[in-house]
Motif scaffolding. Structure first.
Motif: not given
Length: 264
Positions: A92-101, A105-108, A151-156, A190-197
């Motif tokens: 996912t590249s969508s921002p954290a923060g929930g529905f209002g954020t 484009e994030h969903w798509n 809070e973190a990754n709803m579309p994912y 435990k991956t690089g992607a998890m650390q970035a998330f």
């Protein structure tokens, strides 16, 4: 099932495609299948400098329309078909923060990467499997499909839930045609992607990475085994599932989360 099937986890003579196969879980799966004797094709947007040169690499951005067909055409020209397809690409590249954020484009973007990319690649490669009357497809999902983290990754999480449903439906359609379809849903790995998330999540919360990690652990109820999985933990299961030893297994979603999911 014959005795040879029960004990045989070798993949000699098999051709396996692992999407997102140059790092993290995908790389561990590619290495595991190669150790079992399979010829390995990996795909990602770009090839890292330390890539395994014995694997056949094809650059592809599978979130884009048309890339799956392009990839399938190259594979069919060079190899004739694939016997094993590991749909590992996701994220996912969508921002954290929930529905209002979250924007359209994030969903798509998350739906394209986590749902439509595997759907389109299945559509492109399945005809050859069906022609051969055999094959295995693994969809790498996530426990987020059952434990939403708004809070973190709803579309994912929503995309992975759709992937689970699609995978089960496809398995039912193909079971009588010789093609097995399974889902593997890791918990935190435990991956690089998890650390970035976790870094992005920490920034959104205004907390340190350790604090953000604890927030995530609290939300999912913790990990009874007390640690994140290693990529190899996921790869070992996948290696078994695609082998002749698992010839009667299809349509199952395997949770690999150290005991996190709180229900039976």
């Amino acid at each position: 099932m014959s005795n040879s099937q029960k004990t045989n986890t070798r993949l000699d003579g098999k051709i396996a495609l692992v999407t997102g196969g140059t790092k993290g879980i995908g790389k561990a799966i590619a290495d595991r299948l190669a150790d079992a004797g399979a010829t390995i094709i990996v795909t990602a947007r770009s090839q890292p400098a330390d890539a395994n040169q014995s694997y056949h690499f094809i650059a592809a951005d599978l979130a884009k329309v048309g890339e799956s067909d392009k990839l399938a055409n190259e594979i069919n020209e060079k190899f004739g078909k694939v016997d094993i397809l590991i749909n590992n690409i996701g994220g996912t590249s969508s921002p954290a923060g929930g529905f209002g954020t979250l924007t359209h484009e994030h969903w798509n973007n998350d739906l394209q990467l986590n749902l439509m990319a595997p759907v389109n690649l299945d559509r492109a490669l399945l005809p050859k499997m069906l022609e051969a009357g055999e094959g295995v497809i693994i969809h790498i999902s996530s426990i987020n499909s059952q434990l939403p983290l708004w809070e973190a990754n709803m579309p994912y999480g929503a995309a992975k839930a759709a992937l689970d449903n699609y995978s089960k439906g496809l398995s039912n359609e193909l079971a009588s045609k010789g093609v097995r379809v399974l889902t593997v849903s890791p918990g935190p790995v435990k991956t690089g992607a998890m650390q970035a998330f976790l870094g992005d999540f920490a920034n959104a919360l205004g907390k340190t990475i350790d604090e953000a990690t604890q927030v995530m652990m609290d939300k999912i109820g913790g990990i009874p085994m007390g640690k994140m999985a290693a990529p190899e933990d996921i790869a070992e299961l996948v290696g078994f599932l695609v082998s002749p030893a698992a010839a009667y297994i299809t349509g199952v979603n395997y949770i690999v989360d150290g005991g996190t999911i709180p229900v039976v």
